[in-house]
Design an enzyme around this catalytic site. Structure first.
Site, PDB file in Angstrom:
ATOM      1  CG  PHE A  15      34.956  36.706  42.426  1.00 36.33           C
ATOM      2  CD1 PHE A  15      33.723  37.325  42.580  1.00 36.33           C
ATOM      3  CD2 PHE A  15      35.006  35.312  42.384  1.00 36.33           C
ATOM      4  CE1 PHE A  15      32.556  36.572  42.681  1.00 36.33           C
ATOM      5  CE2 PHE A  15      33.842  34.558  42.490  1.00 36.33           C
ATOM      6  CZ  PHE A  15      32.619  35.196  42.637  1.00 36.33           C
TER       7      PHE A  15
ATOM      8  NE  ARG B 274      28.017  27.043  46.596  1.00 35.78           N
ATOM      9  CZ  ARG B 274      27.576  28.303  46.554  1.00 35.78           C
ATOM     10  NH1 ARG B 274      27.929  29.145  47.504  1.00 35.78           N
ATOM     11  NH2 ARG B 274      26.799  28.707  45.587  1.00 35.78           N
TER      12      ARG B 274
ATOM     13  CD  GLU C 238      25.214  37.324  52.002  1.00 33.56           C
ATOM     14  OE1 GLU C 238      25.311  36.097  52.207  1.00 33.56           O
ATOM     15  OE2 GLU C 238      24.648  37.796  51.012  1.00 33.56           O
ATOM     16  CG  ASP C 239      28.561  34.854  51.146  1.00 30.82           C
ATOM     17  OD1 ASP C 239      27.804  35.850  51.137  1.00 30.82           O
ATOM     18  OD2 ASP C 239      28.700  34.123  50.146  1.00 30.82           O
TER      19      ASP C 239
ATOM     20  CG  ASP D 267      30.350  42.609  45.731  1.00 34.01           C
ATOM     21  OD1 ASP D 267      31.450  43.177  45.855  1.00 34.01           O
ATOM     22  OD2 ASP D 267      29.909  42.231  44.637  1.00 34.01           O
TER      23      ASP D 267
HETATM   24  P1  IMP Z   1      25.777  42.100  46.752  1.00 34.20           P
HETATM   25  O1  IMP Z   1      24.311  42.009  46.599  1.00 34.20           O
HETATM   26  O2  IMP Z   1      26.429  42.755  45.565  1.00 34.20           O
HETATM   27  O3  IMP Z   1      26.236  42.725  48.056  1.00 34.20           O
HETATM   28  O4  IMP Z   1      26.332  40.646  46.651  1.00 34.20           O
HETATM   29  C1  IMP Z   1      26.382  39.825  47.654  1.00 34.20           C
HETATM   30  C2  IMP Z   1      26.432  38.400  47.183  1.00 34.20           C
HETATM   31  O5  IMP Z   1      27.234  38.242  46.020  1.00 34.20           O
HETATM   32  C3  IMP Z   1      27.091  37.594  48.240  1.00 34.20           C
HETATM   33  O6  IMP Z   1      26.127  37.044  49.045  1.00 34.20           O
HETATM   34  C4  IMP Z   1      27.821  36.534  47.459  1.00 34.20           C
HETATM   35  O7  IMP Z   1      26.966  35.439  47.264  1.00 34.20           O
HETATM   36  C5  IMP Z   1      28.112  37.144  46.128  1.00 34.20           C
HETATM   37  N1  IMP Z   1      29.504  37.615  46.073  1.00 34.20           N
HETATM   38  C6  IMP Z   1      29.946  38.888  46.118  1.00 34.20           C
HETATM   39  N2  IMP Z   1      31.279  38.951  46.035  1.00 34.20           N
HETATM   40  C7  IMP Z   1      31.706  37.677  45.958  1.00 34.20           C
HETATM   41  C8  IMP Z   1      33.005  37.077  45.882  1.00 34.20           C
HETATM   42  O8  IMP Z   1      34.063  37.711  45.868  1.00 34.20           O
HETATM   43  N3  IMP Z   1      33.013  35.718  45.825  1.00 34.20           N
HETATM   44  C9  IMP Z   1      31.886  34.959  45.839  1.00 34.20           C
HETATM   45  N4  IMP Z   1      30.669  35.473  45.917  1.00 34.20           N
HETATM   46  C10 IMP Z   1      30.574  36.827  45.978  1.00 34.20           C
HETATM   47 MG    MG Z   2      25.643  35.217  49.277  1.00 34.61          MG
END
Ligand code: IMP
Ligand code: MG
Length: 182
Positions: free
Chosen positions: A154, A167, A101-102, A105
């Protein structure tokens, strides 16, 4: 990708630093999974560049698959609802899976996809995320390989977007507030 200077507030992590860290993570993963036939599963779209760089540094034979998930609706906040737009193509029954995963969050996305893989009888699911924002966690997620822990900002670039843009940036950057007002 080139970007207008006035769109970027800060370069948070330079691509040279990213490459160095990806190499270190790949070395750890290669040592931990030596001799195993790993199934590497990337979470689209954000993880595509990290996955591409990571697998080219791994000293392992791996199979590759993707799931496409999103919890974002164009903004910078998660809705908490995960939408699976593309499920796994491979059979993960009895496989050791490395979930790529990138950014970790709230944790909602990875917790959900991990459950999905276990429900499909994966033998093990180990998580790597290039970035983590620990202060944002809502759902606990055990991610074994984290590239960088960052503050609650962000970020875009190196695969990550804001409203599908940025991207292709080589570095991981923070945008100017003015971009969000457009
Ligand atoms: P989570 O489900 O809240 O953990 O969100 C994860 C997903 O939200 C990641 O796979 C990203 O695609 C997106 N995301 C969360 N934070 C960022 C950010 O700072 N920049 C871009 N995408 C984000
Ligand atoms: Mg993602």
């Amino acid at each position: 990708m080139k970007i207008r200077k006035d769109e970027i507030k800060e370069v948070l992590i330079k691509h040279t630093q990213i490459q160095k860290r990806v190499k270190e993570l790949a070395a750890e993963i290669s040592a931990d999974f030596r001799g195993k036939n790993l199934l590497v599963v990337g979470v689209l779209k954000g993880a595509w560049i990290y996955l591409a760089d990571l697998v080219r540094q791994l000293d392992l034979n791996v199979d590759i698959d993707f799931v496409a998930a999103s919890s974002y609706r164009g903004g910078t906040e998660s809705t908490g609802v995960i939408d699976i737009q593309k499920n796994l193509s491979a059979d993960c029954t009895g496989r050791d899976v490395l979930l790529v995963e990138d950014i970790l969050d709230s944790g909602t996305t990875l917790a959900h996809i991990k459950e999905l893989l276990l429900a499909r009888n994966a033998k093990s699911v180990t998580i790597t995320a290039l970035l983590s924002k620990p202060s944002r966690r809502v759902v606990p997620v055990d991610a074994k390989y984290i590239g960088f822990e960052i503050e609650d900002k962000f970020v875009v670039g190196y695969g990550m977007d804001y409203a599908e843009k940025y991207r292709g940036l080589k570095d991981i950057c923070v945008l100017n507030e003015s971009v969000y007002d457009r």
